[in-house]
Design a protein around this motif. Structure first.
Motif: not given
Length: 130
Positions: A2, A26, A28, A30
């Motif tokens: 993240y 991957a 993500e 935010r």
């Protein structure tokens, strides 16, 4: 992994650079809007900023997180203290640098700084200096 982004939007190129640097498949991102009222307590606003990420206490302590800090140094300092309290350690932070000669100005991923490692190394100097 993240990326908690408290600064300018991350471009697709920067995202790809970060993923290569971290050797991950991957990421993500935010994005958290970081606009502070200078007439109010930064401590209170920082707590609200961290709450806006939307992670549970367990997630703060277990998810792999990298942080792109806000540009204003006082907010960044308060945020690092808040995140350390929630995570139990200093998070790694993203450092961007200007692309030399780029018009319009662009930024690329320079490095990810392991702040916990910096802190741990600094503790050794405390005992040496005593």
């Amino acid at each position: 992994m993240y990326l908690l982004n408290f600064s300018h939007p991350i471009t697709p190129e920067q995202r790809a650079q970060l993923m290569r640097l971290l050797n991950i498949e991957a990421l993500e991102v935010r994005d958290v809007s970081t606009q502070f009222d200078h007439q109010r307590s930064f401590v209170e606003q920082t707590r609200a900023l961290a709450d806006a990420v939307g992670l549970s206490p367990s997630e703060w302590q277990t998810l792999p997180i990298v942080v792109n800090l806000p540009a204003l140094n006082t907010i960044a300092a308060c945020l690092l203290a808040e995140l350390h309290g929630r995570m139990g350690y200093f998070p790694p932070v993203l450092r961007l640098r200007p692309v030399e000669g780029a018009l319009p100005p662009r930024f690329e991923v320079a490095e990810v700084i392991n702040l916990q490692q910096v802190r741990d190394a600094a503790r050794h100097t405390r005992s040496v200096l005593s």
